[in-house]
Design an enzyme around this catalytic site. Structure first.
Site, PDB file in Angstrom:
ATOM      1  N   SER A   1      46.391  84.116  72.042  1.00 54.25           N
ATOM      2  CA  SER A   1      45.463  83.223  72.719  1.00 54.25           C
ATOM      3  C   SER A   1      44.369  82.812  71.729  1.00 54.25           C
ATOM      4  O   SER A   1      44.689  82.456  70.599  1.00 54.25           O
ATOM      5  CB  SER A   1      44.901  83.907  73.972  1.00 54.25           C
ATOM      6  OG  SER A   1      44.435  82.971  74.894  1.00 54.25           O
TER       7      SER A   1
ATOM      8  N   ASP B   1      53.680  78.902  79.737  1.00 58.41           N
ATOM      9  CA  ASP B   1      52.258  79.099  79.437  1.00 58.41           C
ATOM     10  C   ASP B   1      51.562  77.748  79.286  1.00 58.41           C
ATOM     11  O   ASP B   1      51.880  76.990  78.373  1.00 58.41           O
ATOM     12  CB  ASP B   1      52.123  79.900  78.135  1.00 58.41           C
ATOM     13  CG  ASP B   1      50.681  80.079  77.708  1.00 58.41           C
ATOM     14  OD1 ASP B   1      49.778  79.906  78.550  1.00 58.41           O
ATOM     15  OD2 ASP B   1      50.464  80.406  76.520  1.00 58.41           O
TER      16      ASP B   1
ATOM     17  N   HIS C   1      52.106  83.439  78.887  1.00 55.33           N
ATOM     18  CA  HIS C   1      51.060  83.602  77.884  1.00 55.33           C
ATOM     19  C   HIS C   1      51.218  84.895  77.085  1.00 55.33           C
ATOM     20  O   HIS C   1      51.128  85.989  77.643  1.00 55.33           O
ATOM     21  CB  HIS C   1      49.707  83.603  78.615  1.00 55.33           C
ATOM     22  CG  HIS C   1      48.530  83.307  77.748  1.00 55.33           C
ATOM     23  ND1 HIS C   1      48.466  82.193  76.934  1.00 55.33           N
ATOM     24  CD2 HIS C   1      47.349  83.952  77.575  1.00 55.33           C
ATOM     25  CE1 HIS C   1      47.296  82.174  76.316  1.00 55.33           C
ATOM     26  NE2 HIS C   1      46.611  83.233  76.673  1.00 55.33           N
TER      27      HIS C   1
END
Length: 500
Positions: free
Chosen positions: A178, A442, A467
């Site tokens: 991320s 995601d 994700h």
């Protein structure tokens, strides 16, 4: 965890400098556990990791400013073999989670470390967790919170550790997921002399103020489960949007969605805030669909896209509006184990976000991360695209939070986002030895690199995962393409570690 959520909030010991720590002959015999270290984490079956602190400059870009602070990091030598690489996991917009260093957790980077004989560090990001560069989170202090300062922290950490532990010739690999995934890529871009390679999982490399594509991916992810599903969600949300305009309906909405307190709407922002919060029930479910986050004690991991579409298709619940309400209530009580859906008003939330104490209600990361989005990234998940199921929380609502909380103007916000893309290159990153894993479900993949730029900048696009899925511990029910992706990343790392 290391893979932090960036959902609709945008919508949480001994102290000494590192130089005083690694003494004696540890750098000559780094395999030897420092098991009697007072800060070590040890129980019968689990290998040891230790927690330490390193001294960092408050401002790496101002030589005249000598202020310093202590940054927290964890280290495990369990798998280290002399001459092996050094793995550096980068912390992000929340406290670091010890589970990522627990060698029995099976998290992917540690399984790579075991095969490759790597020494492993996990470094907490400035201003998050216990790493406090300033006494509080006042806006004038947050000027020292930026990706550029964080990357300089990484560079200094890498330099000091290498010198003290005799690892100057070792190859360092950065890992992150991320926002920390983007930091991993950028650490290789900015400090190629220090970072040999990077694994940048689910990394949003392109900064954008209006991230309307987020909800477009949510639509497609729901449609992949059941083509009718996003249409039902849209119908439900349209109904909610109509009902919420009339105060006579507040009592019923409160009851339908199991809200903790009676719905109160005194402004347009209150309306946008509750709509955004309710939509987030589905947004978060999609973003983390089937991710194995349970290992880091995340709640709600068994609430999936299947759950959403199952409830939305259940005709016995009545109109789509009632099905959506039933899903929100189900997710809140059954999966998140909360008695009711917390929905403070915009102004109550504002009060939380304006609290500048490290023990304040938004100090777990919400205030800090919102500041970073208002100064560097944008990433605002708006309902502005026609190709998605929600409405009522457009760009205006998001950018005004920057003004309301930090007094940051829209002009400053746009300039900051442009500068981020200029500085790092956005999708056109010019570097080598960075691998970009992303999942098709995601929503963040829309800001990432999903097709290979070159042999040295490969993308691994994993169909059907969400994700940071490749970072979590493997389990029996993982889909074949996820197992293949983990193996592919390992092969790439093996190859790169052989390169000079």
């Amino acid at each position: 965890g290391c893979c932090y959520s960036l959902t609709a909030v945008i919508f949480a010991c001994l102290c000494f400098a590192c130089d005083g720590f690694f003494t004696g002959n540890i750098h000559r015999n780094i395999e030897r556990q420092i098991s009697n270290d007072v800060q070590g984490h040890k129980d019968e079956d689990k290998p040891v990791f230790q927690q330490h602190w390193i001294s960092q400059k408050l401002d790496h870009f101002n030589g005249a400013d000598s202020r310093a602070w202590k940054q927290k990091f964890l280290v495990t030598e369990t798998y280290y073999r002399t001459g092996g690489p050094v793995f550096l996991m980068i912390g992000g917009e929340g406290p670091i989670n010890n589970q990522w260093m627990s060698t029995d957790s099976g998290s992917t980077w540690l399984t790579y470390a075991k095969k490759l004989g790597a020494l492993c560090f996990l470094l907490e990001h400035r201003f998050y967790g216990d790493s406090h560069p300033t006494v509080d989170l006042r806006t004038e202090n947050l000027q020292f919170l930026s990706s550029q300062q964080a990357l300089a922290d990484l560079a200094h950490f890498r330099t000091v550790m290498a010198k003290q532990l005799g690892l100057t010739n070792s190859k360092w690999v950065a890992f992150g997921g991320s926002y920390p995934g983007a930091l991993a890529a950028w650490s290789r871009l900015k400090y190629p002399n220090l970072i040999h390679a990077a694994v940048a999982s689910s990394a949003p490399l392109h900064a954008t103020v209006n991230f309307s594509e987020y909800l477009e991916v949510v639509w497609r992810a729901l449609a992949a489960e059941n083509p009718k599903c996003p249409l039902l969600v849209k119908k439900a949300f349209d109904t909610l949007n109509e009902l919420i305009k009339d105060p006579k309906n507040y009592e019923n909405i409160t009851k339908d969605f199991n809200l903790c307190s009676r719905l109160q709407i005194q402004s347009e922002k209150d309306r946008a805030y509750i709509l955004d919060s309710l939509a987030d029930s589905i947004m978060s479910t999609v973003q983390y669909n089937n991710d194995n986050r349970a290992f880091e004690s995340a709640l709600g991991t068994n609430c999936t896209i299947k759950t959403v579409c199952g409830v939305m298709s259940e005709e016995s619940l009545g109109e789509p509006y009632y099905r959506f309400a039933a899903f929100v209530a189900l997710r809140t009580t059954t999966y998140l184990l909360q008695p009711c859906f917390k929905d403070p008003t915009y102004s109550a939330n504002l009060q939380d976000l304006r609290n500048t104490s490290y023990s304040g209600p938004a100090s777990g990361g919400e205030r800090q991360w919102l500041y970073q989005t208002c100064t560097e990234f944008g990433y605002f998940q708006t309902s502005d695209s026609p190709n998605q199921p929600f409405s009522g929380f457009g760009l205006q609502y998001h950018v005004e939070q920057c003004l309301d909380i930090f007094n940051i103007s829209t002009k400053t916000l746009y300039a900051g986002v442009d500068q981020t893309n200029e500085n790092y290159g956005s999708y056109d990153i010019r570097a080598t030895r960075i691998v970009f894993p992303n999942g098709s479900i995601d929503p963040w993949h829309a800001l990432g690199i999903t097709s290979s730029i070159s042999d040295d900048l490969p993308a691994i696009f994993i169909k059907g995962t969400a994700h940071c899925a490749n970072m979590y511990p493997a389990r029996a029910e993982d889909i074949p393409q996820l197992n293949l992706a983990r193996e592919h990343i390992f092969q790439i790392l093996q190859k790169w570690l052989k390169e000079k």
